[in-house]
Design a protein around this motif. Sequence first.
Motif, PDB file in Angstrom:
ATOM      1  N   GLU A 119      11.407   1.909  -3.758  1.00  0.00           N
ATOM      2  CA  GLU A 119      12.406   2.042  -2.702  1.00  0.00           C
ATOM      3  C   GLU A 119      12.495   3.490  -2.181  1.00  0.00           C
ATOM      4  O   GLU A 119      12.862   3.729  -1.028  1.00  0.00           O
ATOM      5  CB  GLU A 119      13.789   1.545  -3.174  1.00  0.00           C
ATOM      6  N   ASP A 120      12.153   4.461  -3.046  1.00  0.00           N
ATOM      7  CA  ASP A 120      12.219   5.873  -2.642  1.00  0.00           C
ATOM      8  C   ASP A 120      11.056   6.259  -1.733  1.00  0.00           C
ATOM      9  O   ASP A 120      11.111   7.277  -1.032  1.00  0.00           O
ATOM     10  CB  ASP A 120      12.196   6.782  -3.876  1.00  0.00           C
ATOM     11  N   PHE A 121       9.964   5.487  -1.775  1.00  0.00           N
ATOM     12  CA  PHE A 121       8.757   5.844  -1.035  1.00  0.00           C
ATOM     13  C   PHE A 121       8.567   5.010   0.243  1.00  0.00           C
ATOM     14  O   PHE A 121       7.601   5.164   0.946  1.00  0.00           O
ATOM     15  CB  PHE A 121       7.525   5.677  -1.931  1.00  0.00           C
ATOM     16  N   GLU A 122       9.527   4.120   0.494  1.00  0.00           N
ATOM     17  CA  GLU A 122       9.395   3.232   1.648  1.00  0.00           C
ATOM     18  C   GLU A 122       9.536   4.025   2.950  1.00  0.00           C
ATOM     19  O   GLU A 122      10.408   4.894   3.076  1.00  0.00           O
ATOM     20  CB  GLU A 122      10.468   2.135   1.574  1.00  0.00           C
ATOM     21  N   LYS A 138      -0.291   2.022   9.416  1.00  0.00           N
ATOM     22  CA  LYS A 138       1.035   1.390   9.357  1.00  0.00           C
ATOM     23  C   LYS A 138       1.457   1.148   7.900  1.00  0.00           C
ATOM     24  O   LYS A 138       1.708   0.004   7.469  1.00  0.00           O
ATOM     25  CB  LYS A 138       1.040   0.085  10.147  1.00  0.00           C
ATOM     26  N   PRO A 139       1.515   2.201   7.095  1.00  0.00           N
ATOM     27  CA  PRO A 139       1.752   2.030   5.649  1.00  0.00           C
ATOM     28  C   PRO A 139       3.160   1.545   5.337  1.00  0.00           C
ATOM     29  O   PRO A 139       4.112   1.824   6.053  1.00  0.00           O
ATOM     30  CB  PRO A 139       1.538   3.445   5.101  1.00  0.00           C
ATOM     31  N   ASP A 140       3.264   0.814   4.221  1.00  0.00           N
ATOM     32  CA  ASP A 140       4.590   0.380   3.742  1.00  0.00           C
ATOM     33  C   ASP A 140       5.325   1.550   3.107  1.00  0.00           C
ATOM     34  O   ASP A 140       6.525   1.735   3.280  1.00  0.00           O
ATOM     35  CB  ASP A 140       4.431  -0.722   2.679  1.00  0.00           C
ATOM     36  N   ARG A 187       0.838  -1.203   0.000  1.00  0.00           N
ATOM     37  CA  ARG A 187       0.000   0.000   0.000  1.00  0.00           C
ATOM     38  C   ARG A 187       0.871   1.250   0.000  1.00  0.00           C
ATOM     39  O   ARG A 187       1.863   1.342   0.724  1.00  0.00           O
ATOM     40  CB  ARG A 187      -0.916   0.024   1.233  1.00  0.00           C
ATOM     41  N   LEU A 188       0.441   2.223  -0.785  1.00  0.00           N
ATOM     42  CA  LEU A 188       1.114   3.521  -0.893  1.00  0.00           C
ATOM     43  C   LEU A 188       0.132   4.607  -0.430  1.00  0.00           C
ATOM     44  O   LEU A 188      -1.006   4.663  -0.902  1.00  0.00           O
ATOM     45  CB  LEU A 188       1.536   3.790  -2.338  1.00  0.00           C
ATOM     46  N   PHE A 189       0.573   5.452   0.483  1.00  0.00           N
ATOM     47  CA  PHE A 189      -0.248   6.578   0.945  1.00  0.00           C
ATOM     48  C   PHE A 189       0.383   7.871   0.449  1.00  0.00           C
ATOM     49  O   PHE A 189       1.567   8.137   0.695  1.00  0.00           O
ATOM     50  CB  PHE A 189      -0.345   6.584   2.477  1.00  0.00           C
ATOM     51  N   LYS A 198      12.156  11.604   7.509  1.00  0.00           N
ATOM     52  CA  LYS A 198      12.634  10.941   6.287  1.00  0.00           C
ATOM     53  C   LYS A 198      11.474  10.475   5.407  1.00  0.00           C
ATOM     54  O   LYS A 198      11.488   9.372   4.843  1.00  0.00           O
ATOM     55  CB  LYS A 198      13.577   9.790   6.638  1.00  0.00           C
ATOM     56  N   ILE A 199      10.480  11.342   5.297  1.00  0.00           N
ATOM     57  CA  ILE A 199       9.328  11.086   4.434  1.00  0.00           C
ATOM     58  C   ILE A 199       9.523  11.866   3.142  1.00  0.00           C
ATOM     59  O   ILE A 199       9.792  13.074   3.186  1.00  0.00           O
ATOM     60  CB  ILE A 199       8.021  11.498   5.142  1.00  0.00           C
TER      61      ILE A 199
END
Length: 950
Positions: free
Chosen positions: A261-264, A54-56, A6-8, A103-104
């Motif tokens: 990997e940039d959005f984790e 608890k997003p990935d 899931r991406l928020f 680090k978002i």
Amino acid sequence: MAEQKRLFLLDAFALIFRGYYALIKNPRINSKGMDTSAILGFTNTLLDVIRREKPDHLAVAFDKGGSTARNDAFPEYKSNRKETPEAIKIAVPYIHQILEAMKIPIIEVEGIEADDLIGTLSVQADKAGYQTFMVTPDKDYAQLVTENVFMYKPARMGNGIEIWDVEKVKEKFEVEDPKQVIDYLGMMGDAVDNIPGLPGVGDKTAKKFLKQYGSMEGLLANTHELKGKMKEKVEANKELGLLSKQLATIMLDCPVEFHEEDFELSVPDFQAVSDVFQELEFRRAHENFNRIFKNTTVQSETTDSSADNKQSNEVKSTQKPSIPTQQLDLFSTPSAGSEVQEVITGFNEAKNTNHLYQFVNNKLSRKILIEKLLNQKTVCFDTETTSLNTFEAELVGIAFSYEKGKGYYVNFPEDREETLLILEQFRPFFENESIQKIGQNLKYDIKVLRNYGIKTRGSIFDTMLAHYLINPDMRHNMNVLAETYLNYQPISIETLIGKKGKNQGSMRDVDLKKQTEYAVEDADVTFQLKEIFEKELEKNNLTKLFNEIEIPLLEVLAQMEIEGINVDAEFLNSLSEDLNKDIINLESKIYRKANVEFNLASPKQLGEVLFDHMKLVDKPKKTKTGQYKTSEDVLSYLAKDHEIVANILEWRGLVKLKSTYVDALPNEINKITGRIHTTYSQAVAATGRLSSNNPNLQNIPIRTERGRQVRKAFIPRDENYTLLAADYSQIELRLMAELSGDPAMKESFINGEDIHRATAAKVFNVPLDEVTREQRSNAKTVNFGIIYGVSAFGLSNQTDMSRTEAKELIDTYFETYPTLKSFISKQVDFARENGYVETLLGRRRYLKNINSQNSIVRSGDERNAVNAPLQGSAADIIKIAMINIYNIFKKENYKSKMLLQVHDELVFDIHKDELETLKPIIKYEMENAFKLSIPLDVDLDIGDNWLDAH
């Protein structure tokens, strides 16, 4: 089968604006005077999403420079938007800082809006096998919803979160496919973004068209089926409709790429987050942040970091465990005494908790508690009662605390005689001069105890008043202070006894365990706040102001409120009848001039009569809802030229006077004392002035004949007394002369000249004895106007001068008093550099918008930079006079009493035998409360009512 990732994606500005406006009526102002509402609103939403979901993967998208493509297609796009509030402009760099520390990823591209970035990323994430949740309150995103793309509307105002899937969008917009939302928005238009839409098409019509024709293009191809004006409008605006659809379409091909990997969600920089939250004073958000990340796998990866462990431990120590309540009421044998002593001193360690709140409910346990209280230097106490009205309030209990996390609760029976016997045990504590008493809004507790014959002696510390000096623009109630300074949310009275609150007397219905938890928590929290505020007062050089003015004044005001003032109810009833006749006569007069009867109290009907029916002006102003404006400023402008408008203003004034004072005051007469008892608030006006409530006796009109008549109702205690009013003459102008050091103005006061006549002589260049009444009046308006930053426009509205004449007068005024002009500039410069201004006694007024880019907002604080030190110094001086006069009255045991304070005026009930003794004392103490280089002047007058004494 692996769980779908899931991406928020958060729409930053939509959430920032939402947070700001959610708190617009109660903005969050920190101790530096900074409005942090927008930052806090966004941060809370961000943390809530992380906690709940608890997003990935997660990122935040920002607008940057608007939408180049839409502005090229339609230059008026978003052109109607108001200036961005200063608090939001300030918010963005801090939010960037928070996101970087956590680090978002921050997604922003020049000339592209956040919805386009989110739309593009959601399409790419969908192809990569992700579910995407677009976190936003903006309905426009509904067009993007697919099987794997959802709208995530955050919780607000007690409502939970909403997740819109395909079916939800279809239901909300009554469409067959979410993509039709684009057509819906194109047809309706959008006032916020200035998308024109099709004229005459609203929500219902757009939905009807979509059911019939399926799209904008389908509608435009079948306009021959439409009828009447709708057909004309749609056919005439086909291009506008297509343009509107284009503007409403979220772009899906922006130059941004989804690399998972940039959005984790990564491990935050805990120290950096701590630093920014500490600067913003986000204690509770900081606690939530630590709690969230402590309980995630992200946190567990950092267990070797000593800094992070320290952070985690600090959070743990501030969390509130369950509160044990020990009931000390079983003392039937001598051995029980030693057991009680052990429980009181050792229960905290035995239970291994940071909070120990104990219930004390018999003579022996009370005796032990009193012995402990008498051995303390400082003790916080808080009364629990059945009413907010101190004349009606019955004691339910008293809580005590003298150590963080510990406290005791003594409850009282309904029987007053038994309560008096219990209170008698505590008299040695309350009347001990060497024990400092701490409380929140102590004036209330002091008045309640007086009703039971208990006087509090010794020094006192009121946390509400302390915080009022530290940060006058912030709210000062205990829950807000606890949340802000202790990162702690106490039990609310509503939670304890329901929304009815204390005034309903339902505190007695609460079980003793809950009473104890609630009451002792208040005392404990207040005790902890005192420790913080004492240091803050010292740091800001406010300790002397607190100890020598605000705290002594508390006792003065308590006594004034208890004393009250006598009111002639029969006179008010008679005045009410007279006013009613005047109101009816005015109504008839207005109806005759309008040649129609209507509801004068209805702004809508009034506007229609004045501007549609009578056509008083060509282009009348309207409100946002399209209704004619009939506010006082609008009508005052018209009143000079239209008698009917002057009559309407007079009618409004009489109706308000009758309802607010003449009819209301008799209902305020206390049934027990037969007098009116106003309540003075020390912690409301940021300038330092007192405010009067229940009833407000400071706003009784004095400029109108009828308004003045209300003062006639306030009378002496009996035939042995007379009312004396003592009024500072032009104190703010004298302070302006003092603070500015202007020699010409100071000389006028030193020579005892009429300052307005002297000013007129100088600015109009005429001899003093040749100044006309009009010249003096205009000079008076300028003199007082300068204090409030009057403009040429404002001055012309207040006088018969044109705007050009008003400007010339202001220019001449500053040429006459050049030092004054320099003083105003210096005040503004000081405020810009320091963020606050000060009174003569060091009271601070913080001006958070003094460096705002918005000229309207900034000019308000520039006026306050000049006005606040004058108003505040005047307030401080009369407070000193009140304290000194009260002490003399008390020491000499005079029968006379100080009753009222109304801005620059004090009202006394003077025993006739003491009149000649007290007149010079009152005058001297007021004129010498604070030494200036120019004299303070006080006018005294006496009378059988307040009007005659004024």
